[in-house]
Write a protein that holds these residues in place. Structure first.
Motif, PDB file in Angstrom:
ATOM      1  N   PHE A 156       5.557 -47.620  44.096  1.00 10.96           N
ATOM      2  CA  PHE A 156       4.855 -46.399  43.663  1.00 10.96           C
ATOM      3  C   PHE A 156       5.738 -45.611  42.682  1.00 10.96           C
ATOM      4  O   PHE A 156       5.266 -45.154  41.632  1.00 10.96           O
ATOM      5  CB  PHE A 156       4.524 -45.560  44.909  1.00 10.96           C
ATOM      6  CG  PHE A 156       4.280 -44.109  44.629  1.00 10.96           C
ATOM      7  CD1 PHE A 156       3.083 -43.686  44.051  1.00 10.96           C
ATOM      8  CD2 PHE A 156       5.252 -43.146  44.942  1.00 10.96           C
ATOM      9  CE1 PHE A 156       2.858 -42.334  43.786  1.00 10.96           C
ATOM     10  CE2 PHE A 156       5.032 -41.811  44.673  1.00 10.96           C
ATOM     11  CZ  PHE A 156       3.841 -41.394  44.091  1.00 10.96           C
ATOM     12  N   GLU A 157       7.014 -45.462  43.027  1.00 16.54           N
ATOM     13  CA  GLU A 157       7.921 -44.689  42.168  1.00 16.54           C
ATOM     14  C   GLU A 157       8.060 -45.318  40.783  1.00 16.54           C
ATOM     15  O   GLU A 157       8.327 -44.631  39.799  1.00 16.54           O
ATOM     16  CB  GLU A 157       9.300 -44.583  42.821  1.00 16.54           C
ATOM     17  CG  GLU A 157       9.320 -43.589  43.966  1.00 16.54           C
ATOM     18  CD  GLU A 157      10.735 -43.248  44.393  1.00 16.54           C
ATOM     19  OE1 GLU A 157      11.071 -42.071  44.472  1.00 16.54           O
ATOM     20  OE2 GLU A 157      11.518 -44.196  44.623  1.00 16.54           O
ATOM     21  N   GLY A 192       5.094 -37.536  50.362  1.00 14.94           N
ATOM     22  CA  GLY A 192       4.286 -36.768  49.404  1.00 14.94           C
ATOM     23  C   GLY A 192       2.849 -37.234  49.282  1.00 14.94           C
ATOM     24  O   GLY A 192       2.511 -38.382  49.573  1.00 14.94           O
ATOM     25  N   GLU A 193       2.029 -36.307  48.804  1.00 17.76           N
ATOM     26  CA  GLU A 193       0.593 -36.550  48.710  1.00 17.76           C
ATOM     27  C   GLU A 193       0.257 -37.627  47.674  1.00 17.76           C
ATOM     28  O   GLU A 193      -0.667 -38.421  47.849  1.00 17.76           O
ATOM     29  CB  GLU A 193      -0.066 -35.221  48.326  1.00 17.76           C
ATOM     30  CG  GLU A 193      -1.508 -35.106  48.753  1.00 17.76           C
ATOM     31  CD  GLU A 193      -2.095 -33.776  48.298  1.00 17.76           C
ATOM     32  OE1 GLU A 193      -1.416 -32.730  48.461  1.00 17.76           O
ATOM     33  OE2 GLU A 193      -3.213 -33.806  47.743  1.00 17.76           O
ATOM     34  N   ASP A 194       1.018 -37.628  46.571  1.00 25.99           N
ATOM     35  CA  ASP A 194       0.719 -38.617  45.518  1.00 25.99           C
ATOM     36  C   ASP A 194       0.901 -40.043  46.051  1.00 25.99           C
ATOM     37  O   ASP A 194       0.130 -40.948  45.719  1.00 25.99           O
ATOM     38  CB  ASP A 194       1.626 -38.399  44.303  1.00 25.99           C
ATOM     39  CG  ASP A 194       1.228 -37.147  43.542  1.00 25.99           C
ATOM     40  OD1 ASP A 194       0.132 -36.602  43.851  1.00 25.99           O
ATOM     41  OD2 ASP A 194       2.008 -36.698  42.684  1.00 25.99           O
ATOM     42  N   PHE A 195       1.930 -40.218  46.872  1.00 30.16           N
ATOM     43  CA  PHE A 195       2.153 -41.553  47.455  1.00 30.16           C
ATOM     44  C   PHE A 195       1.000 -41.906  48.395  1.00 30.16           C
ATOM     45  O   PHE A 195       0.465 -43.027  48.356  1.00 30.16           O
ATOM     46  CB  PHE A 195       3.499 -41.596  48.196  1.00 30.16           C
ATOM     47  CG  PHE A 195       3.749 -42.905  48.916  1.00 30.16           C
ATOM     48  CD1 PHE A 195       3.823 -44.105  48.211  1.00 30.16           C
ATOM     49  CD2 PHE A 195       3.891 -42.953  50.305  1.00 30.16           C
ATOM     50  CE1 PHE A 195       4.041 -45.320  48.873  1.00 30.16           C
ATOM     51  CE2 PHE A 195       4.104 -44.165  50.971  1.00 30.16           C
ATOM     52  CZ  PHE A 195       4.180 -45.342  50.245  1.00 30.16           C
ATOM     53  N   ASN A 197      -2.018 -40.848  48.222  1.00 28.47           N
ATOM     54  CA  ASN A 197      -3.189 -41.182  47.389  1.00 28.47           C
ATOM     55  C   ASN A 197      -3.056 -42.582  46.794  1.00 28.47           C
ATOM     56  O   ASN A 197      -4.037 -43.334  46.700  1.00 28.47           O
ATOM     57  CB  ASN A 197      -3.339 -40.162  46.248  1.00 28.47           C
ATOM     58  CG  ASN A 197      -3.792 -38.820  46.782  1.00 28.47           C
ATOM     59  OD1 ASN A 197      -4.379 -38.768  47.868  1.00 28.47           O
ATOM     60  ND2 ASN A 197      -3.520 -37.743  46.055  1.00 28.47           N
ATOM     61  N   TRP A 198      -1.844 -42.927  46.394  1.00 28.30           N
ATOM     62  CA  TRP A 198      -1.608 -44.266  45.814  1.00 28.30           C
ATOM     63  C   TRP A 198      -1.865 -45.351  46.871  1.00 28.30           C
ATOM     64  O   TRP A 198      -2.493 -46.378  46.589  1.00 28.30           O
ATOM     65  CB  TRP A 198      -0.165 -44.338  45.269  1.00 28.30           C
ATOM     66  CG  TRP A 198       0.198 -45.640  44.624  1.00 28.30           C
ATOM     67  CD1 TRP A 198      -0.051 -46.029  43.341  1.00 28.30           C
ATOM     68  CD2 TRP A 198       0.908 -46.742  45.247  1.00 28.30           C
ATOM     69  NE1 TRP A 198       0.451 -47.285  43.114  1.00 28.30           N
ATOM     70  CE2 TRP A 198       1.048 -47.753  44.261  1.00 28.30           C
ATOM     71  CE3 TRP A 198       1.448 -46.956  46.508  1.00 28.30           C
ATOM     72  CZ2 TRP A 198       1.698 -48.962  44.511  1.00 28.30           C
ATOM     73  CZ3 TRP A 198       2.093 -48.169  46.760  1.00 28.30           C
ATOM     74  CH2 TRP A 198       2.197 -49.151  45.763  1.00 28.30           C
ATOM     75  N   ASP A 202      -4.824 -47.319  45.376  1.00 29.66           N
ATOM     76  CA  ASP A 202      -4.315 -48.425  44.559  1.00 29.66           C
ATOM     77  C   ASP A 202      -4.034 -49.685  45.370  1.00 29.66           C
ATOM     78  O   ASP A 202      -3.681 -50.720  44.795  1.00 29.66           O
ATOM     79  CB  ASP A 202      -3.025 -48.020  43.835  1.00 29.66           C
ATOM     80  CG  ASP A 202      -3.321 -47.058  42.703  1.00 29.66           C
ATOM     81  OD1 ASP A 202      -4.033 -46.073  42.966  1.00 29.66           O
ATOM     82  OD2 ASP A 202      -2.868 -47.311  41.575  1.00 29.66           O
TER      83      ASP A 202
END
Ligand SMILES: NC(=O)c1ccc[n+]([C@@H]2O[C@H](COP(=O)([O-])OP(=O)(O)OC[C@H]3O[C@@H](n4cnc5c(N)ncnc54)[C@H](O)[C@@H]3O)[C@@H](O)[C@H]2O)c1
Ligand SMILES: O=P(O)(O)OC[C@@H](O)[C@@H](O)[C@H](O)[C@H](O)CO
Length: 473
Positions: A156-157, A192-195, A197-198, A202
């Protein structure tokens, strides 16, 4: 004689396309064997990186043979005898994440990799609140989902696309269970939220049902086989020819993994539950019945049960009179599956020990026989005798009346220790919801019939009871 090594490879070395958590017999005879079938037909053109889930394991032994090993197919399929062997070239390399952290993380950087498989046993998909990203980096012991979360977070990063994640552990809704555990780690480690969501958007998680009997290394014949093949192979694995791979989820997975095109028995469905019910009822259910009754009559293997006139009839009747009529699936499908199961149970090349089936018997009875027991009672208003005899036989064994060891979880063993040898033993055992999920004495007549069979086991033995039940209908 030389050991298997790269000079035995016939296929091109394809790029990595798969990460596989687990180097056990099952995955090597199931997933890697299927990848070999696709690669041989030029349909997949991908290789596997195997990650060892526990600090100790077999990746060193695999590497010692340049990750080649033989799969021995032996059994009866559609009435025909199958006996063949093949060198499997699917594995490109292995990673021990406890000692090769950087190599492990590099898997997240590989854009060719699309699919993640796993089989870490029923115990593998677990959450441990003591796991941390730092501990994983230091090579300390951590759960499979913790290690996978670390890998996914690195991917993800890097801003890369996610994976198709296909666990093969034999637990219900394994894809959902794995995803939930990964999200627990994301929360615990504040990723974190972005992770999150990923992970959700994804990556695609699939639940599966896998079915193939894989007895593993053929210890009794390995030396003879090596002499016949002309090479040494400490990682050979024996399997039955039958397999079914049920994947619940998006049909696009058929394009990612062209297994059907390769002739593999893959089913992609939006509901795998009927397949699971079918297998648990018709394969695992009779296994759970034959184990205590057969052992108490001196039989040792599934094959011996099937070759014995009395016991064959008893198991056949259980399948056709007590189980199939009550499983909520089309009858012709169940009958055709049952026909295949009989062929598989009779496999002359597989010596499946009844004692091995006895591990954790109480939870197996509860999950594999009890649901159909209840359906039978509700449908016919009477008790299924064969399943009841199995219950009485388990109570007999768990009361220490046979020479067999009890291999069950600590809480079940402790529960039986409390009531063993008491006057009220049968009632106490049947009424304990910790064993069965409910009080079985509430099913009218069950306690009386179990008590009758229990006493008869002591007086005349299971064979005579089996003969009497066979003669009744
Ligand atoms: N052998 C069969 O016929 C068969 C058929 C269908 C399903 N299965 C199931 O597949 C699973 C594996 O069977 P196998 O024959 O490959 O066994 P195996 O002993 O050869 O391999 C076990 C694998 O699981 C990993 N593992 C064990 N405990 C773990 C844990 N707590 N956390 C993470 N990883 C762990 C090991 O590292 C190894 O990779 C079993 O649960 C079995 O019920 C087996
Ligand atoms: O592996 P277990 O002990 O959970 O169950 C014993 C057998 O019923 C089982 O191993 C089957 O052979 C297998 O599930 C076939 O796919």
């Amino acid at each position: 004689m030389e050991s298997l090594n790269n000079s035995f490879r016939k296929l091109p070395q394809y790029p990595n396309k798969v990460i596989q958590f687990g180097e056990g017999n099952f995955l090597r005879a199931f997933i890697d064997w299927q990848i070999q079938q696709m690669n041989k037909q030029g349909l997949f053109k991908g290789g596997v990186q195997v990650v060892q889930p526990l600090p100790t394991g077999r990746v060193k032994e695999l590497d010692a043979q340049d990750d080649l090993y033989t799969v021995l197919l032996e059994g009866i399929l559609d009435g025909k005898k199958v006996q063949s062997h093949e060198i499997i070239e699917s594995i490109n390399g292995t990673v021990n994440p406890y000692t090769e952290y950087d190599k492990y993380m590099a898997l997240a950087e590989d854009d060719n990799i699309e699919v993640i498989f796993s089989n870490t046993t029923e115990a593998g998909i677990a959450f441990d609140e003591n796991d941390t990203l730092d501990k994983i980096k230091q090579g300390e012991k951590s759960s499979y989902p913790a290690k996978l979360t670390a890998l996914l977070y690195h991917r993800f990063e890097l801003g890369k696309k996610g994976f198709h994640i296909i666990p093969c552990e034999l637990i219900n809704h394994n894809g959902d269970a794995l995803k939930k555990t990964i999200l627990q780690y994301a929360d615990l480690w504040n990723l974190g939220e972005d992770f999150v969501n990923w992970i959700n958007n994804d990556n695609e998680f699939y639940s599966t049902l896998v079915d193939r009997i894989v007895p593993g290394y053929p210890r009794d014949r390995a030396k003879d086989l090596e002499a016949e093949w002309g090479y040494k192979d400490q990682n050979m694995v024996k399997t039955e020819p039958f397999l079914i791979f049920v994947i619940e989820g998006n049909k696009d997975i058929e394009k990612v993994l062209p297994l059907k095109e390769a002739g593999i028995n893959l089913v992609v469905t939006d509901d795998m539950q009927p397949y699971r019910n079918r297998k648990v009822s018709i394969l695992n259910g009779p296994h759970t019945t034959m184990s205590p009754i057969g052992r108490l009559a001196g039989l040792e293997t599934v094959g011996q049960v099937m070759a014995d006139r009395d016991f064959y009839r008893f198991i056949d009747d259980e399948m056709h009179k007590e189980i199939i009529p009550v499983v909520p699936l089309p009858k012709d499908e169940l009958e055709s599956y049952a026909k295949g199961i009989q062929e598989r149970f009779e496999n002359p090349y597989v010596k499946h020990q009844l004692s091995a089936l006895a591990l954790n018997s109480i939870s197996k009875y509860r999950a594999r026989l009890l649901p159909n027991y209840k359906r039978y009672y509700e449908k016919y208003g009477k008790l299924p005798k064969r399943m009841t005899l199995a219950l009485a036989a388990y109570l007999w064994i768990y009361n220490g009346k046979s020479e067999f060891d009890i291999n069950d979880t600590a809480d079940i063993v402790a529960g039986f220790e409390k009531i063993k040898g008491t006057d009220d033993y049968i009632h106490a055992a049947l009424s304990n919801p910790d064993f069965w999920g409910k009080d079985l004495t509430k099913i009218p007549g069950l306690e009386d019939l179990v008590t009758k069979y229990y006493n008869e086991i002591g007086n005349k033995g299971t064979r005579q009871i089996v003969q009497e039940i066979n003669a009744e209908e």
